[in-house]
Motif scaffolding. Sequence first.
Motif, short mmCIF file in Angstrom:
data_model
loop_
_atom_site.label_atom_id
_atom_site.label_comp_id
_atom_site.label_asym_id
_atom_site.label_seq_id
_atom_site.Cartn_x
_atom_site.Cartn_y
_atom_site.Cartn_z
N TYR A 46 14.65 49.26 -40.86
CA TYR A 46 14.91 50.68 -41.57
C TYR A 46 15.69 51.40 -40.36
O TYR A 46 16.10 51.89 -40.57
CB TYR A 46 13.77 50.91 -42.22
N PHE A 47 15.00 51.70 -39.14
CA PHE A 47 15.46 52.82 -38.05
C PHE A 47 16.76 52.07 -37.86
O PHE A 47 18.09 52.26 -37.26
CB PHE A 47 14.67 52.97 -37.10
N ARG A 48 16.84 50.71 -37.02
CA ARG A 48 17.61 49.56 -36.86
C ARG A 48 18.49 49.98 -37.91
O ARG A 48 20.36 49.94 -36.97
CB ARG A 48 17.05 48.31 -36.47
N PRO A 53 16.82 57.66 -40.63
CA PRO A 53 17.66 58.36 -38.81
C PRO A 53 16.54 58.16 -38.18
O PRO A 53 14.71 58.61 -38.06
CB PRO A 53 17.76 59.56 -39.47
N ALA A 54 17.09 57.39 -36.83
CA ALA A 54 16.27 58.18 -35.37
C ALA A 54 16.24 59.14 -35.02
O ALA A 54 17.31 59.49 -34.76
CB ALA A 54 17.22 57.42 -34.56
N PRO A 55 15.74 60.39 -33.92
CA PRO A 55 16.09 61.42 -34.15
C PRO A 55 16.64 61.56 -33.07
O PRO A 55 17.19 62.64 -33.05
CB PRO A 55 14.86 61.33 -32.76
N SER A 56 17.18 60.36 -32.07
CA SER A 56 18.45 61.19 -31.24
C SER A 56 18.94 59.55 -31.33
O SER A 56 18.61 58.47 -31.43
CB SER A 56 18.45 61.13 -30.48
N MET A 57 20.52 59.72 -30.44
CA MET A 57 20.78 57.97 -30.09
C MET A 57 21.05 57.94 -28.28
O MET A 57 21.62 58.92 -28.13
CB MET A 57 21.71 58.01 -31.30
N PRO A 58 20.98 57.01 -27.48
CA PRO A 58 20.40 55.81 -27.86
C PRO A 58 19.05 55.66 -28.67
O PRO A 58 18.33 56.86 -27.94
CB PRO A 58 20.30 54.62 -26.82
N SER A 59 18.41 54.58 -28.58
CA SER A 59 16.71 54.99 -29.72
C SER A 59 16.64 53.63 -29.52
O SER A 59 16.52 52.90 -29.25
CB SER A 59 16.60 55.35 -31.10
#
Length: 325
Positions: A46-48, A53-59
């Motif tokens: 799901y995160f990928r 949503p991931a908190p920041s990118m890159p993650s």
Amino acid sequence: MAKRIQFRTHGGPEVLEYVDFEPASPGPKEVLVRNKAIGVNFIETYFRTGLYPAPSMPSGLGNEGAGVVEAVGSEVTHVKAGDRVVYGTGPLGSYSEFHMIPAANLAKLPDDISFEQGAAVMLKGLTVQYLFRQTYEIRPEEIILFHAAAGGVGSIACQWANAMGVKLIGTVSSPEKAAHAKANGAWEVIDYSKEDVAKRVLELTDGKKVSVVYDGVGKDTWETSLNCLELRGLLVSFGNASGPVAGVNLGILASKGSLYVTRPTLGSYANSPQALQAMADEVFGMVASGKVKVDDIRKYALKDAGQAHTDLSARRTTGSMILVP
């Protein structure tokens, strides 16, 4: 330099990168863990993909692992360098040789549980613990329905229910997975690729249906799950393997028998260090007693995380999956 998996953009398994990084020093309430084994769970897809949503990118990726404490922050007192520990509630970034964890998210790993067992069972075991012991307390002889009974969570659920004398009906997608679920203690198994799940549940329960359905699949099983519930039954929707349930008309709950629905998450139950350790102790107690076995572990090298995700999304796997640094 240490190695980890990260992603810079959302997409398929091909977006996962195996990169160098320099582990930081722990903050006052943090612990740096040298991972010995890393759990792989469907939620990471799901995160990928960007569903979550991931908190920041890159993650980084992954919430679960087991290893040895490398260093602790100045305010950490309950673990020390060299301790065996396990975690299952993040933060993101466990697909790594080293991972920085808030001290409150760590549990002690008993000496009689291996790192591989710990990483394979922690998140899934905690999930089954809160589903069966807190969200809805299942009772001996009760008939329940559990979707994806041959998966990582489902495999543990079959064993746990069997140990409690609960009659678990599991849904699966193939004869091989049916055999796997039965071997783990499922009372009955329904192959949804060949059978009508709701109709078969009606037959197995002599027309009574079930009091609770545990559904980690989501969109594809939403209405089927509701159709399997008795009057005022409970649907526990705890995952979205087929996509999120959206556009729900609450009137359907009334028309199908004043049904209840809950969407629980682990974080709402393991919401303190004391609660987390108590839940983990129960999980590891089930493993140590032999009531829950985690011998069926599929292993991948850390660098092969993309292949692990490919196999997971294609539903080619049974039991638990781990990455080994």
